[in-house]
Design a protein around this motif. Structure first.
Motif, PDB file in Angstrom:
ATOM      1  N   ILE A  93     -13.271 -15.345  -2.278  1.00 53.86           N
ATOM      2  CA  ILE A  93     -14.295 -15.097  -1.277  1.00 53.86           C
ATOM      3  C   ILE A  93     -14.320 -13.637  -0.828  1.00 53.86           C
ATOM      4  O   ILE A  93     -15.325 -13.168  -0.292  1.00 53.86           O
ATOM      5  CB  ILE A  93     -14.100 -16.043  -0.062  1.00 53.86           C
ATOM      6  CG1 ILE A  93     -15.414 -16.204   0.698  1.00 53.86           C
ATOM      7  CG2 ILE A  93     -12.962 -15.577   0.828  1.00 53.86           C
ATOM      8  CD1 ILE A  93     -16.501 -16.900  -0.076  1.00 53.86           C
ATOM      9  N   TYR A  94     -13.236 -12.862  -1.070  1.00 58.74           N
ATOM     10  CA  TYR A  94     -13.244 -11.447  -0.683  1.00 58.74           C
ATOM     11  C   TYR A  94     -14.349 -10.685  -1.413  1.00 58.74           C
ATOM     12  O   TYR A  94     -14.853  -9.668  -0.916  1.00 58.74           O
ATOM     13  CB  TYR A  94     -11.875 -10.807  -0.950  1.00 58.74           C
ATOM     14  CG  TYR A  94     -11.652 -10.417  -2.389  1.00 58.74           C
ATOM     15  CD1 TYR A  94     -12.004  -9.152  -2.851  1.00 58.74           C
ATOM     16  CD2 TYR A  94     -11.087 -11.294  -3.310  1.00 58.74           C
ATOM     17  CE1 TYR A  94     -11.814  -8.786  -4.178  1.00 58.74           C
ATOM     18  CE2 TYR A  94     -10.899 -10.953  -4.620  1.00 58.74           C
ATOM     19  CZ  TYR A  94     -11.260  -9.701  -5.057  1.00 58.74           C
ATOM     20  OH  TYR A  94     -11.086  -9.348  -6.370  1.00 58.74           O
ATOM     21  N   GLU A  95     -14.738 -11.145  -2.605  1.00 62.18           N
ATOM     22  CA  GLU A  95     -15.786 -10.458  -3.355  1.00 62.18           C
ATOM     23  C   GLU A  95     -17.107 -10.460  -2.593  1.00 62.18           C
ATOM     24  O   GLU A  95     -17.942  -9.572  -2.792  1.00 62.18           O
ATOM     25  CB  GLU A  95     -15.979 -11.129  -4.718  1.00 62.18           C
ATOM     26  CG  GLU A  95     -14.763 -11.072  -5.634  1.00 62.18           C
ATOM     27  CD  GLU A  95     -14.979 -11.880  -6.899  1.00 62.18           C
ATOM     28  OE1 GLU A  95     -15.997 -11.661  -7.565  1.00 62.18           O
ATOM     29  OE2 GLU A  95     -14.130 -12.747  -7.205  1.00 62.18           O
ATOM     30  N   VAL A 139      -8.667  -7.783   2.416  1.00 63.40           N
ATOM     31  CA  VAL A 139      -7.716  -7.224   1.458  1.00 63.40           C
ATOM     32  C   VAL A 139      -7.267  -8.313   0.482  1.00 63.40           C
ATOM     33  O   VAL A 139      -6.689  -9.319   0.894  1.00 63.40           O
ATOM     34  CB  VAL A 139      -6.503  -6.628   2.193  1.00 63.40           C
ATOM     35  CG1 VAL A 139      -5.541  -6.005   1.192  1.00 63.40           C
ATOM     36  CG2 VAL A 139      -6.957  -5.601   3.213  1.00 63.40           C
ATOM     37  N   ASN A 140      -7.528  -8.087  -0.790  1.00 68.42           N
ATOM     38  CA  ASN A 140      -7.186  -9.068  -1.818  1.00 68.42           C
ATOM     39  C   ASN A 140      -5.703  -8.961  -2.160  1.00 68.42           C
ATOM     40  O   ASN A 140      -5.237  -7.940  -2.655  1.00 68.42           O
ATOM     41  CB  ASN A 140      -8.043  -8.800  -3.062  1.00 68.42           C
ATOM     42  CG  ASN A 140      -7.625  -9.643  -4.240  1.00 68.42           C
ATOM     43  OD1 ASN A 140      -7.109 -10.751  -4.078  1.00 68.42           O
ATOM     44  ND2 ASN A 140      -7.856  -9.124  -5.439  1.00 68.42           N
ATOM     45  N   ASN A 144      -2.515  -3.041  -1.269  1.00 71.03           N
ATOM     46  CA  ASN A 144      -1.613  -2.936  -0.128  1.00 71.03           C
ATOM     47  C   ASN A 144      -0.405  -2.118  -0.556  1.00 71.03           C
ATOM     48  O   ASN A 144       0.174  -2.374  -1.616  1.00 71.03           O
ATOM     49  CB  ASN A 144      -1.182  -4.339   0.343  1.00 71.03           C
ATOM     50  CG  ASN A 144      -0.440  -4.299   1.668  1.00 71.03           C
ATOM     51  OD1 ASN A 144      -0.729  -3.454   2.509  1.00 71.03           O
ATOM     52  ND2 ASN A 144       0.501  -5.196   1.845  1.00 71.03           N
ATOM     53  N   ALA A 145      -0.054  -1.110   0.226  1.00 69.87           N
ATOM     54  CA  ALA A 145       1.123  -0.288  -0.033  1.00 69.87           C
ATOM     55  C   ALA A 145       1.745   0.042   1.318  1.00 69.87           C
ATOM     56  O   ALA A 145       1.101   0.677   2.152  1.00 69.87           O
ATOM     57  CB  ALA A 145       0.745   0.994  -0.776  1.00 69.87           C
ATOM     58  N   THR A 146       2.958  -0.434   1.538  1.00 67.22           N
ATOM     59  CA  THR A 146       3.583  -0.269   2.859  1.00 67.22           C
ATOM     60  C   THR A 146       5.010   0.229   2.706  1.00 67.22           C
ATOM     61  O   THR A 146       5.645   0.082   1.659  1.00 67.22           O
ATOM     62  CB  THR A 146       3.607  -1.598   3.634  1.00 67.22           C
ATOM     63  OG1 THR A 146       4.434  -2.539   2.950  1.00 67.22           O
ATOM     64  CG2 THR A 146       2.219  -2.177   3.783  1.00 67.22           C
ATOM     65  N   ARG A 147       5.520   0.793   3.793  1.00 73.02           N
ATOM     66  CA  ARG A 147       6.890   1.290   3.836  1.00 73.02           C
ATOM     67  C   ARG A 147       7.342   1.297   5.287  1.00 73.02           C
ATOM     68  O   ARG A 147       6.541   1.499   6.202  1.00 73.02           O
ATOM     69  CB  ARG A 147       6.952   2.707   3.250  1.00 73.02           C
ATOM     70  CG  ARG A 147       8.313   3.335   3.309  1.00 73.02           C
ATOM     71  CD  ARG A 147       8.296   4.791   2.903  1.00 73.02           C
ATOM     72  NE  ARG A 147       7.961   4.989   1.493  1.00 73.02           N
ATOM     73  CZ  ARG A 147       8.294   6.077   0.803  1.00 73.02           C
ATOM     74  NH1 ARG A 147       8.980   7.055   1.375  1.00 73.02           N
ATOM     75  NH2 ARG A 147       7.931   6.204  -0.455  1.00 73.02           N
TER      76      ARG A 147
END
Length: 766
Positions: free
Chosen positions: A124-126, A137-138, A734-737
């Motif tokens: 549904i994100y599309e 965010v997929n 997603n990229a986290t730290r």
């Protein structure tokens, strides 16, 4: 427009329906050629002719206006074509009843049936990401986060609804909840940005997403199709609807599966079924019931380190993590239209929901260690409740008064316990190649509580026109979220409650010629989720607190102005909003060195931005759409540490993590006149860079990717293909730290180039 008529005598009855969905259309105006008289369709799209006119002008907001020549004698069937470029259409989410967008002083977008049908979304994100200012965010396999006037987050600042009924009770938010939706039986989607608490309550702070389900069709309709890609995704879907007399029915659903995909350990199965029944006691009194069933079972591949991500190694560090979700929702709505345009409804609803997980995101590992821990958890609830609302039209100032109340009783149980893991390390011992689950440890409990949630609310809203073309809407809602609990870990029991009155006031001004302005002020209020309150702290506080009993509700003040304009003879539509939302005690998940999470309430935050939506239809062959936002999400006052020895004690003035300042989604579609029923489009998604941590010391560069869609329909058979990420770009959604110097970035990779193919066969009667 398509007109089905038959030659005979004495035309008496008629029916108007949507050419895209075949749903009956209420409120359509049919004006006689003399322009002095006419009629309006009822709630089921029916109308009666009262004279022997030969022509009528058929018009409705959001549809193309047409002149129809009538042939008297037999019932008339009129299929109205939606005007996809028209942003000033009818919406139902603003007030829980149909209202003109131009009289609704909030930022609201409608994703039409045509847009959904041409997107043919696997997830549904599309579709959601085509909303101006919204980023769903997929996280793969239909898992997701959300960003609406907020950073990309898993926090409970968004309300997800099905036909205006929240799919979860307040206090049991799940950021993956939209995977419990049936994307095949959705007629349209409305997205409200900013707090709409005066109608919907506390959790609608960042925004609300309302899925409008498919109604029984005005004419017999059936469709069946398959959809698959080269990575092992397969889906079979069916839907059918009809009406007979006062009764209508729509049934639909799909089963899907994914095996041996591009990403290791990402198999999943989903089955989703939907039914809607309608019965019209009279043209003014109707009963509607829905039933939604969803069963989802997925491996969760988790995120990867930089070595794997930049080498395009779509590996997983786990082969044992999973998410299993079951949901059953049902509602029954009785609604009545009164003589003077007033309306009443009461909805009774039930829910049964369970989520069982061995989540990859709960793995705790400290740099260099050969062991780690995970967890298994289960979150179950049942709900019983009602929503009642009455709208009273008043004879002065063209005004109406809306009053309503809700009750939601939801017993909730949750437990989580530890698992022991071994970790196979890379040579530098700074990241993990693979975890292995050694044993489950039900003897080491991380959370274990039972809570009886009882949420009540009452609201009132008054809309009036003090001056010509100026419409004011003022509302007030009182919420009380309360629960009685038993915490098995500290052997405590008791009760907690959070209550708040949230006012709002807004106004629209019609400038004429398709142009207008609006402004509003609203307050938002969001209590902490129960899983946050009863999670056992990794390290007790200095005062000995092992849990988060003292978490405070987040509060928000939102101000916005906006407007809309129709230009170049309705070929161009523009919708824009400028907002500022000030937050207090916003709940943040602070990532720790071992990847665990500590909850803290940020002192003060700022969310400020501009949102823009534009459509341009220069001809029947070309349609252009753009939606985007530029926003700042910052800490105004937020203390990280009270220790004077720490180098960084606060992050005042810094950007919040995972908060790209700019994002947009744009698309151009082509419908060539030289090849009828063929369509193609190119879509471009842009997400700007964002900081990965609170201290703003490391960022991710954002991403761009493009999708191409083509489809061709021949006598009810439609073949289509979606080429997603057509340039095969490498990017992470997603990229986290964490803030610690030894922390390393983890990436959630997006899919490489994906070819989706499908065939659908549709038939409809007359």
């Amino acid at each position: 427009m398509i007109v089905y008529s038959a030659s005979a005598q004495n035309v008496k009855q008629g029916l108007v329906f949507d050419a895209q969905t075949n749903e009956p259309l209420p409120g359509v105006t049919l004006a006689w050629a003399d322009g002095k008289s006419g009629t309006v369709t009822d709630a089921n799209g029916h109308f009666s002719l009262i004279n022997n006119t030969a022509k009528v002008i058929v018009s409705a907001v959001g549809y193309r206006r047409q002149e129809i020549t009538l042939t008297p004698g037999q019932p008339i069937r009129i299929a109205l074509e939606p005007a996809a470029e028209d942003l000033q259409t009818v919406v139902v989410t603003g007030n829980r009843e149909a209202a003109l967008r131009t009289e609704t002083p909030i930022a609201i977008s409608k994703l039409s049936a045509k847009l959904i049908n041409e997107t043919k979304p696997t997830s549904i994100y599309e579709v959601i990401n085509k909303t101006p200012g919204v980023l769903m965010v997929n996280l793969n396999n239909e898992q997701h986060m959300m960003a609406i006037r907020q950073p990309m987050t898993t926090n409970a600042y968004f309300l997800y609804m099905e036909d205006g009924v929240p799919i979860r009770p307040m206090g049991v938010f799940n950021h993956n909840a939209l995977l419990e939706m049936n994307q095949f039986t959705v007629s349209s989607i409305e997205v409200v940005k900013g707090p709409v608490s005066s109608i919907y309550g506390p959790e609608a702070v960042g925004g609300a997403v309302n899925f409008i389900t498919q109604r029984p069709t005005a004419v017999p309709t059936a469709r069946v199709g398959i959809q698959f890609d080269q990575w092992g995704y397969q889906r079979l879907q069916v839907g059918a609807g009809a009406r007979q007399g006062k009764f209508g029915i729509y049934l639909g659903g799909f089963i899907s599966r994914q095996r041996n995909s591009w990403l290791a350990s990402s198999d999943y199965d989903k089955s989703s079924y939907f039914a809607r029944l309608e019965y019209a006691f009279t043209p003014r009194t109707r009963l509607a019931g829905t039933l939604s069933y969803n069963d989802y079972n997925s491996q969760t591949s988790g995120s990867v380190d930089s070595s794997a991500f930049f080498a395009r190694q779509y590996v997983s560090t786990t082969d044992f993590t999973y998410r299993k979700t079951f949901s059953l929702r049902s509602r029954l709505t009785l609604e009545h239209d009164w003589q003077n345009g007033s309306q009443s409804f009461i909805t009774a609803f039930v829910r049964n929901n369970s989520v069982g997980q061995n989540p990859a995101y709960s793995i705790r590992w400290t740099t260099g260690a050969a062991t780690a821990t995970g967890q298994i958890n289960s979150n179950d609830f049942k709900s019983y409740g009602f929503i009642a609302q009455h709208t009273q039209r008043l004879n002065f100032l063209n005004s109406k008064l809306i009053v309503g109340a809700t009750l939601d009783l939801s017993p909730n149980t949750y437990y989580a316990y530890q698992t022991d893991l071994s970790a196979e390390l890379r040579a530098d011992k700074k990241s993990v190649i693979k975890y292995t689950q050694l044993q489950e440890r039900p003897d080491i409990q991380l959370a274990n509580y039972q809570a009886d949630i009882h949420n009540v609310a009452a609201y009132v809203q008054y809309d009036f026109e003090p001056l010509p073309k100026l419409r004011v809407s003022a509302g007030l809602r009182y919420d009380r979220m309360a629960f009685d609990y038993t915490n098995a870990l500290d052997k405590s029991s008791g009760s907690k409650d959070y209550s708040q009155a949230t006012p709002k006031i807004g106004a629209t001004y019609d400038l004429g010629n398709g142009k207008g302005l609006y402004a509003n002020y609203a307050k938002g209020f969001s209590p902490p989720a129960l899983t946050s309150i009863f999670l056992k702290r990794t390290t007790p506080t200095a005062s000995g607190d092992q849990f988060y009993y003292n978490l405070q509700p987040a509060k928000f003040d939102n101000m916005e102005i906006g407007g809309w304009a129709s230009l170049l003879n309705n070929k161009v539509y523009v919708d824009a909003a400028l907002y500022q939302m000030n937050g207090t005690n916003e709940l943040l998940s602070i990532r720790q060195p071992d990847n665990s999470t500590d909850y803290q309430s940020a002192g003060r935050t700022l969310h400020r931005g501009v949102e823009l939506g534009v459509t341009y239809r220069p001809s029947k062959q070309v349609f252009f759409r753009f939606g985007g936002t530029h926003a700042v999400h910052q800490f105004v006052e937020f203390t990280l540490s009270q220790r004077t020895s720490d180098a960084i004690q606060n992050v005042n003035g810094k950007d919040m993590p995972s908060a790209p300042r700019t994002l947009w989604n744009t698309e151009i579609s082509y419908y060539p006149s030289w090849l009828q029923h063929f369509r193609t489009s190119v879509e471009w998604q842009h997400v700007a860079s964002w900081y990965q941590n609170q201290t703003n010391t490391v960022s991710y560069g954002g991403y761009d990717f493009a999708n191409v869609r083509v489809g061709y329909q021949w006598k009810g058979i439609e073949v289509f293909s979606n080429i997603l990420n057509v340039t095969n770009a490498l990017f992470a959604t997603n990229a986290t730290r964490g803030n610690n110097a030894t922390d390393r970035t983890t990436y959630t990779p997006a899919a490489p180039r994906t070819f989706v193919f499908g065939v659908q066969y549709s038939i409809s009667g007359k």
